[in-house]
Design an enzyme around this catalytic site. Structure first.
Site, PDB file in Angstrom:
ATOM      1  N   GLU A 180      41.475  31.173  37.509  1.00 53.19           N
ATOM      2  CA  GLU A 180      41.523  31.717  36.147  1.00 53.19           C
ATOM      3  C   GLU A 180      42.802  31.259  35.440  1.00 53.19           C
ATOM      4  O   GLU A 180      43.895  31.349  35.994  1.00 53.19           O
ATOM      5  CB  GLU A 180      41.486  33.251  36.188  1.00 53.19           C
TER       6      GLU A 180
ATOM      7  N   LYS B  85      50.138  28.758  37.120  1.00 52.25           N
ATOM      8  CA  LYS B  85      51.202  28.209  37.964  1.00 52.25           C
ATOM      9  C   LYS B  85      50.586  27.345  39.067  1.00 52.25           C
ATOM     10  O   LYS B  85      49.796  27.846  39.873  1.00 52.25           O
ATOM     11  CB  LYS B  85      52.020  29.335  38.586  1.00 52.25           C
TER      12      LYS B  85
HETATM   13  P1  FAD Z   1      32.784  47.657  30.100  1.00 55.85           P
HETATM   14  O1  FAD Z   1      31.976  47.096  31.191  1.00 55.85           O
HETATM   15  O2  FAD Z   1      32.132  47.858  28.793  1.00 55.85           O
HETATM   16  O3  FAD Z   1      33.395  49.025  30.649  1.00 55.85           O
HETATM   17  C1  FAD Z   1      34.432  49.740  29.996  1.00 55.85           C
HETATM   18  C2  FAD Z   1      34.323  51.222  30.326  1.00 55.85           C
HETATM   19  O4  FAD Z   1      33.147  51.778  29.713  1.00 55.85           O
HETATM   20  C3  FAD Z   1      34.172  51.520  31.816  1.00 55.85           C
HETATM   21  O5  FAD Z   1      34.807  52.743  32.083  1.00 55.85           O
HETATM   22  C4  FAD Z   1      32.666  51.637  31.995  1.00 55.85           C
HETATM   23  O6  FAD Z   1      32.306  52.429  33.117  1.00 55.85           O
HETATM   24  C5  FAD Z   1      32.244  52.285  30.684  1.00 55.85           C
HETATM   25  N1  FAD Z   1      30.895  51.900  30.243  1.00 55.85           N
HETATM   26  C6  FAD Z   1      30.343  50.662  30.333  1.00 55.85           C
HETATM   27  N2  FAD Z   1      29.113  50.666  29.769  1.00 55.85           N
HETATM   28  C7  FAD Z   1      28.907  51.927  29.316  1.00 55.85           C
HETATM   29  C8  FAD Z   1      27.838  52.555  28.623  1.00 55.85           C
HETATM   30  N3  FAD Z   1      26.733  51.859  28.302  1.00 55.85           N
HETATM   31  N4  FAD Z   1      27.977  53.865  28.290  1.00 55.85           N
HETATM   32  C9  FAD Z   1      29.086  54.546  28.604  1.00 55.85           C
HETATM   33  N5  FAD Z   1      30.142  53.992  29.267  1.00 55.85           N
HETATM   34  C10 FAD Z   1      30.049  52.706  29.616  1.00 55.85           C
HETATM   35  N6  FAD Z   1      40.387  41.293  28.487  1.00 55.85           N
HETATM   36  C11 FAD Z   1      40.565  40.435  27.440  1.00 55.85           C
HETATM   37  O7  FAD Z   1      40.914  40.865  26.350  1.00 55.85           O
HETATM   38  N7  FAD Z   1      40.351  39.077  27.583  1.00 55.85           N
HETATM   39  C12 FAD Z   1      39.959  38.541  28.771  1.00 55.85           C
HETATM   40  O8  FAD Z   1      39.784  37.318  28.876  1.00 55.85           O
HETATM   41  C13 FAD Z   1      39.769  39.412  29.891  1.00 55.85           C
HETATM   42  N8  FAD Z   1      39.352  38.939  31.084  1.00 55.85           N
HETATM   43  C14 FAD Z   1      39.084  39.817  32.112  1.00 55.85           C
HETATM   44  C15 FAD Z   1      38.600  39.318  33.329  1.00 55.85           C
HETATM   45  C16 FAD Z   1      38.308  40.175  34.381  1.00 55.85           C
HETATM   46  C17 FAD Z   1      37.752  39.620  35.675  1.00 55.85           C
HETATM   47  C18 FAD Z   1      38.520  41.584  34.228  1.00 55.85           C
HETATM   48  C19 FAD Z   1      38.219  42.520  35.359  1.00 55.85           C
HETATM   49  C20 FAD Z   1      39.015  42.076  33.041  1.00 55.85           C
HETATM   50  C21 FAD Z   1      39.313  41.216  31.970  1.00 55.85           C
HETATM   51  N9  FAD Z   1      39.779  41.693  30.746  1.00 55.85           N
HETATM   52  C22 FAD Z   1      39.989  40.822  29.696  1.00 55.85           C
HETATM   53  C23 FAD Z   1      40.106  43.118  30.576  1.00 55.85           C
HETATM   54  C24 FAD Z   1      38.922  43.929  30.008  1.00 55.85           C
HETATM   55  O9  FAD Z   1      38.704  43.551  28.664  1.00 55.85           O
HETATM   56  C25 FAD Z   1      39.265  45.414  30.088  1.00 55.85           C
HETATM   57  O10 FAD Z   1      39.317  45.823  31.422  1.00 55.85           O
HETATM   58  C26 FAD Z   1      38.390  46.350  29.250  1.00 55.85           C
HETATM   59  O11 FAD Z   1      39.034  47.621  29.200  1.00 55.85           O
HETATM   60  C27 FAD Z   1      36.992  46.582  29.796  1.00 55.85           C
HETATM   61  O12 FAD Z   1      36.174  45.515  29.617  1.00 55.85           O
HETATM   62  P2  FAD Z   1      34.746  45.469  30.418  1.00 55.85           P
HETATM   63  O13 FAD Z   1      34.022  44.310  29.947  1.00 55.85           O
HETATM   64  O14 FAD Z   1      35.005  45.601  31.865  1.00 55.85           O
HETATM   65  O15 FAD Z   1      34.108  46.826  29.824  1.00 55.85           O
END
Ligand code: FAD
Length: 290
Positions: free
Chosen positions: A17, A277
């Site tokens: 990544e 890095k």
């Molecule tokens: P979701 O899957 O939508 O989940 C967020 C929260 O809502 C969780 O608590 C989940 O249980 C809950 N939830 C999900 N769906 C529902 C529903 N239908 N109803 C009610 N609750 C629900 N951030 C960036 O800005 N840019 C990046 O490039 C980036 N890359 C990432 C890469 C990885 C591998 C990871 C793990 C995280 C990354 N993030 C990035 C951070 C990420 O944006 C945050 O963790 C964010 O808070 C959650 O995104 P998500 O897509 O996991 O959210």
């Protein structure tokens, strides 16, 4: 090529990544790092996407160049928080034009200057909304979604976190990439629980090598992952005795052991958070038996 098909051909694997450097002057150095890391033969490389604006076009340009000029298989991260369907569609069109067929569908975090941000106000509320949007409009795209071995900070419980993870996969997630973690039991428990819920998509564990105490503190404050007490005291004693260089050594050794144990116990591969890095990742790659 789509990552699910690549995963069928080669396991275990390393994937990497990157984040787009903010300043243009840093781009030549960034591409130099990516070029050096080709030595690790990554199955794919992913490029993060700035939720607060600014680096979104950079994500696009970097994945385009990694694909076209460097013959790497890129995956673009894409967040949907606060974005319109038109903007998301335009981004995906650009990926299509660049022949990039892999996207990590993310919700993203609220803008830093607005902690009371109302998620329900936008066209997309959750990553699952984005995953289903992509599958409907861009069926050729492979869609990754996130997994949280330590539940997401907003999740009230583990079962609820797992439930929404399943919903995300059902909405279109072909595979998962996890948040970083340091205790492999969290990953194996997470996968086992998903399998128990009939979620069979591959789950790629994310591994972060700790290279300094300060960067560890910063990253952990952002994502809510915890460091096992023993590892933390090893890092702190290393710092007291040998400074940053000793911390780096302990951190790298831990990352190698962690990644090897994941692979030896059935993880499909390891997604390395490179922090852009080269040296540290090459060192890890040279010690891993894949
Ligand atoms: P979701 O899957 O939508 O989940 C967020 C929260 O809502 C969780 O608590 C989940 O249980 C809950 N939830 C999900 N769906 C529902 C529903 N239908 N109803 C009610 N609750 C629900 N951030 C960036 O800005 N840019 C990046 O490039 C980036 N890359 C990432 C890469 C990885 C591998 C990871 C793990 C995280 C990354 N993030 C990035 C951070 C990420 O944006 C945050 O963790 C964010 O808070 C959650 O995104 P998500 O897509 O996991 O959210």
């Amino acid at each position: 090529m789509r990552i699910p098909e690549l995963m069928e051909r080669r396991r275990p694997f390393l994937s990497l990544e990157f984040f787009p450097p903010k300043e243009r002057e840093a781009w030549p150095q960034f591409f130099d790092v990516a070029e050096r890391l080709k030595e690790l033969d990554p199955l794919f490389v992913s490029v993060t996407y700035g939720a607060g604006g600014g680096t979104q076009d950079n994500t696009l340009e970097i994945v385009r160049r990694l694909k076209r000029d460097m013959d790497m298989e890129p995956m673009a991260h894409l967040t949907c928080v606060g974005a319109s369907a038109a903007k998301i569609e335009a981004f995906l069109e650009e990926l299509r034009r660049a022949d990039v067929h892999n996207v990590l569908a993310l919700r993203g975090d609220p803008p830093k200057n607005n902690p009371d941000f109302d998620f329900s106000s936008g066209e997309f509320r959750h990553a699952s909304d984005l995953a289903s949007f992509i599958k409907e409009r861009f069926p050729e795209m492979a869609v990754a979604v996130t997994g949280y071995p330590e539940p997401h900070v907003e999740s009230p419980s583990i079962p609820e976190d797992l439930h929404w993870t399943k919903v995300k996969v059902q909405a279109g997630g072909d595979f998962l990439v996890t948040q970083l973690f340091f205790d492999n039991r969290l990953y194996f428990d997470f996968v086992e629980r998903l399998r128990g819920m009939e979620v069979h998509a591959p789950v790629i564990p994310g591994v972060l090598p700790i290279l300094s105490i300060n960067s560890a503190k910063f990253i952990l404050s952002l994502c809510g992952a915890s460091i096992p007490g023993k590892f933390l005291s090893a890092l702190e004693s290393a710092h007291a005795e040998g400074g940053d260089e000793a911390v780096r050594e302990v951190g790298l050794e831990y990352a190698v052991r962690q990644a090897q144990e994941l692979i030896d116990n059935g993880a499909p591969g390891v997604h390395l958070y490179t922090l852009n890095k080269a040296e540290a990742c090459l060192e890890i790659g040279s010690k891993l038996k894949i």
